[in-house]
Design a protein around this motif. Structure first.
Motif, PDB file in Angstrom:
ATOM      1  N   UNK A   1       9.302   0.866   4.860  1.00 19.07           N
ATOM      2  CA  UNK A   1       9.306   0.590   3.427  1.00 19.07           C
ATOM      3  C   UNK A   1       8.209  -0.358   2.987  1.00 19.07           C
ATOM      4  N   UNK A   2       7.864  -1.308   3.857  1.00 23.42           N
ATOM      5  CA  UNK A   2       6.781  -2.248   3.527  1.00 23.42           C
ATOM      6  C   UNK A   2       5.453  -1.513   3.449  1.00 23.42           C
ATOM      7  N   UNK A   3       5.202  -0.633   4.417  1.00 22.75           N
ATOM      8  CA  UNK A   3       3.988   0.197   4.364  1.00 22.75           C
ATOM      9  C   UNK A   3       3.963   1.022   3.083  1.00 22.75           C
ATOM     10  N   UNK A   4       5.116   1.554   2.697  1.00 28.74           N
ATOM     11  CA  UNK A   4       5.171   2.371   1.485  1.00 28.74           C
ATOM     12  C   UNK A   4       4.690   1.578   0.270  1.00 28.74           C
ATOM     13  N   UNK A   5       5.126   0.325   0.160  1.00 29.81           N
ATOM     14  CA  UNK A   5       4.680  -0.525  -0.945  1.00 29.81           C
ATOM     15  C   UNK A   5       3.174  -0.746  -0.893  1.00 29.81           C
ATOM     16  N   UNK A   6       2.642  -0.997   0.301  1.00 33.15           N
ATOM     17  CA  UNK A   6       1.200  -1.230   0.429  1.00 33.15           C
ATOM     18  C   UNK A   6       0.408   0.029   0.090  1.00 33.15           C
ATOM     19  N   UNK A   7       0.849   1.167   0.589  1.00 45.53           N
ATOM     20  CA  UNK A   7       0.149   2.427   0.313  1.00 45.53           C
ATOM     21  C   UNK A   7       0.157   2.718  -1.182  1.00 45.53           C
ATOM     22  N   UNK A   8       1.290   2.478  -1.845  1.00 44.09           N
ATOM     23  CA  UNK A   8       1.384   2.705  -3.291  1.00 44.09           C
ATOM     24  C   UNK A   8       0.375   1.851  -4.044  1.00 44.09           C
ATOM     25  N   UNK A   9       0.300   0.585  -3.705  1.00 45.12           N
ATOM     26  CA  UNK A   9      -0.621  -0.324  -4.395  1.00 45.12           C
ATOM     27  C   UNK A   9      -2.070   0.025  -4.086  1.00 45.12           C
ATOM     28  N   UNK A  10      -2.362   0.408  -2.843  1.00 42.65           N
ATOM     29  CA  UNK A  10      -3.725   0.821  -2.491  1.00 42.65           C
ATOM     30  C   UNK A  10      -4.146   2.064  -3.266  1.00 42.65           C
ATOM     31  N   UNK A  11      -3.207   2.963  -3.498  1.00 41.44           N
ATOM     32  CA  UNK A  11      -3.517   4.211  -4.198  1.00 41.44           C
ATOM     33  C   UNK A  11      -3.897   3.979  -5.655  1.00 41.44           C
ATOM     34  N   UNK A  12      -3.467   2.851  -6.211  1.00 43.04           N
ATOM     35  CA  UNK A  12      -3.772   2.546  -7.614  1.00 43.04           C
ATOM     36  C   UNK A  12      -5.124   1.866  -7.778  1.00 43.04           C
ATOM     37  N   UNK A  13      -5.786   1.601  -6.654  1.00 47.16           N
ATOM     38  CA  UNK A  13      -7.135   1.020  -6.669  1.00 47.16           C
ATOM     39  C   UNK A  13      -7.178  -0.303  -7.445  1.00 47.16           C
ATOM     40  N   UNK A  14      -6.206  -1.169  -7.176  1.00 53.35           N
ATOM     41  CA  UNK A  14      -6.177  -2.475  -7.833  1.00 53.35           C
ATOM     42  C   UNK A  14      -7.205  -3.404  -7.195  1.00 53.35           C
ATOM     43  N   UNK A  15      -7.674  -4.367  -7.963  1.00 50.01           N
ATOM     44  CA  UNK A  15      -8.713  -5.294  -7.505  1.00 50.01           C
ATOM     45  C   UNK A  15      -8.105  -6.675  -7.226  1.00 50.01           C
TER      46      UNK A  15
END
Length: 373
Positions: A60-74
């Motif tokens: 689940x922690x990876x899922x949160x990181x992957x989601x945020x990475x996919x949004x290309x946040x800075x």
């Protein structure tokens, strides 16, 4: 009497032949990573949730990181969430050098208060991460309205609420995890749908986000050995997928068993002065990942009293995240989130799983009544 917080072995015994057969099929196929059972499970979960895409991952922690990475946040972008949750939500934001902006929770539902969000939105705000705590949805319809008005993403932390139904104002329903832009799920063994180890998944109805998240979870690849972006190595292995696929067939039955246990607790505990049973909101079902009572004055004493009678109970969570040493750099102090702080001093989760018997539930509730009498 042997009462457990979560009784995974007894649950396994009831479906042992199916689980063992599914695991043997994976071993015979020797397809342990990707393909095969992983694809089957993703397809079946997609159908269960009525969502376009399920992307499995390591946890689940990876899922949160992957989601945020996919949004290309800075770096420095702000993400709004709650201090009353498991650490993963903040942990990933900190690791990605994003700024967590915290908002207090409702004292009854334990979920983020939408009416407090607007005052924290500025030009750096990029997303809201509501947590569906203990098995009950946050107010997603209101949160989505706020997000649309301010051009923000919504990432559901649905790790504790797989199978929960959200009820829209027009009466339509949708499963938790299918309402925001992306949702994150955990298959930690104690979850309502739990693996025999770690596992996670992401859900979305957005084709581009799905393609991007699938690539990120696989080293940034979309074509073998060609890397379009920096990614992670985050995979659900085939044995876990096979186990989860068997258990998925029983998920609604498991949820019904949890709800029946909760109804028993409600009936026996609701009239006790000095204790508050879990509130139910009008816009969500409750799948009771946890059955969490509030004890304003004697929580720790009750916790010890139950332990002395061999009844397990847990405090989720004893210190809100803004008061944890690791997150002191955010600059929050005691008193900033009074509801979260009060809940941390009052909440107590009782045994909750699919295998609780009437005798066990009666023993637990009788002990609680004895304590208050």
């Amino acid at each position: 009497m042997n009462i457990q917080m979560v009784d995974l072995y007894s649950q396994y015994q009831k479906i042992k032949d199916e689980i063992d057969r599914a695991m043997q099929e994976v071993i015979r196929s020797s397809v342990f990573v990707k393909g095969g059972k992983v694809n089957e499970f993703e397809d079946n979960l997609k159908e269960y949730l009525d969502v376009k895409h399920v992307i499995s991952c390591g946890n689940g922690t990876d899922a949160l990181q992957i989601a945020l990475m996919a949004l290309d946040l800075k770096e420095g972008d702000e993400v709004i969430t709650t201090p009353f949750t498991f650490v993963s939500t903040l942990e990933v934001l900190a690791l990605m050098k994003l700024k967590p902006v915290l908002v207090d929770v409702d004292p009854n539902s334990f979920n983020i208060r939408p009416d407090l969000i607007n005052q924290h939105i500025n030009h750096l705000t990029k997303a809201i991460v509501p947590v569906h705590l203990y098995g009950q949805c946050a107010d997603m319809e209101t949160l989505n309205e706020i997000a649309r008005e301010n051009n923000l993403f919504v990432i559901e932390d649905a790790c504790q609420a797989l199978g929960t139904e959200y009820i829209f104002r027009n009466g339509m329903t949708a499963r938790a995890g299918t309402i925001g832009d992306i949702a994150c799920n955990s298959f930690f063994p104690t979850k309502n749908l739990g693996a025999f180890g770690d596992g996670g998944a992401l859900f979305t109805n957005n084709d581009e986000l799905a393609k991007n998240m699938r690539s990120i979870a696989n080293h940034g690849m979309s074509k073998r050995y060609y890397y379009q972006q920096i990614g992670l190595n985050s995979r659900l292995d085939a044995i876990q997928a096979a186990i989860l696929d068997v258990k998925l067939k029983y998920l609604d039955q498991y949820i019904a068993a949890r709800q029946a246990a909760a109804d028993f607790y409600d009936q026996k505990l609701s009239k006790i002065s000095g204790l508050t049973i879990p509130a139910r909101v009008s816009y969500s079902s409750h799948t009771f990942h946890q059955y969490t009572i509030q004890v304003p004055e004697k929580r720790d004493a009750l916790h010890k009293f139950l332990a002395d009678k061999n009844i397990p109970s847990m405090i989720y969570y004893p210190v809100p995240l803004h008061l944890q040493e690791a997150y002191s750099y955010l600059g929050y102090k005691k008193g900033d989130f009074p509801v979260s702080e009060k809940l941390s001093e009052q909440v107590l989760s009782l045994p909750m799983h699919t295998e609780l018997t009437v005798e066990q539930l009666d023993y637990i509730t009788s002990a609680i009544r004895e304590f208050f009498n």
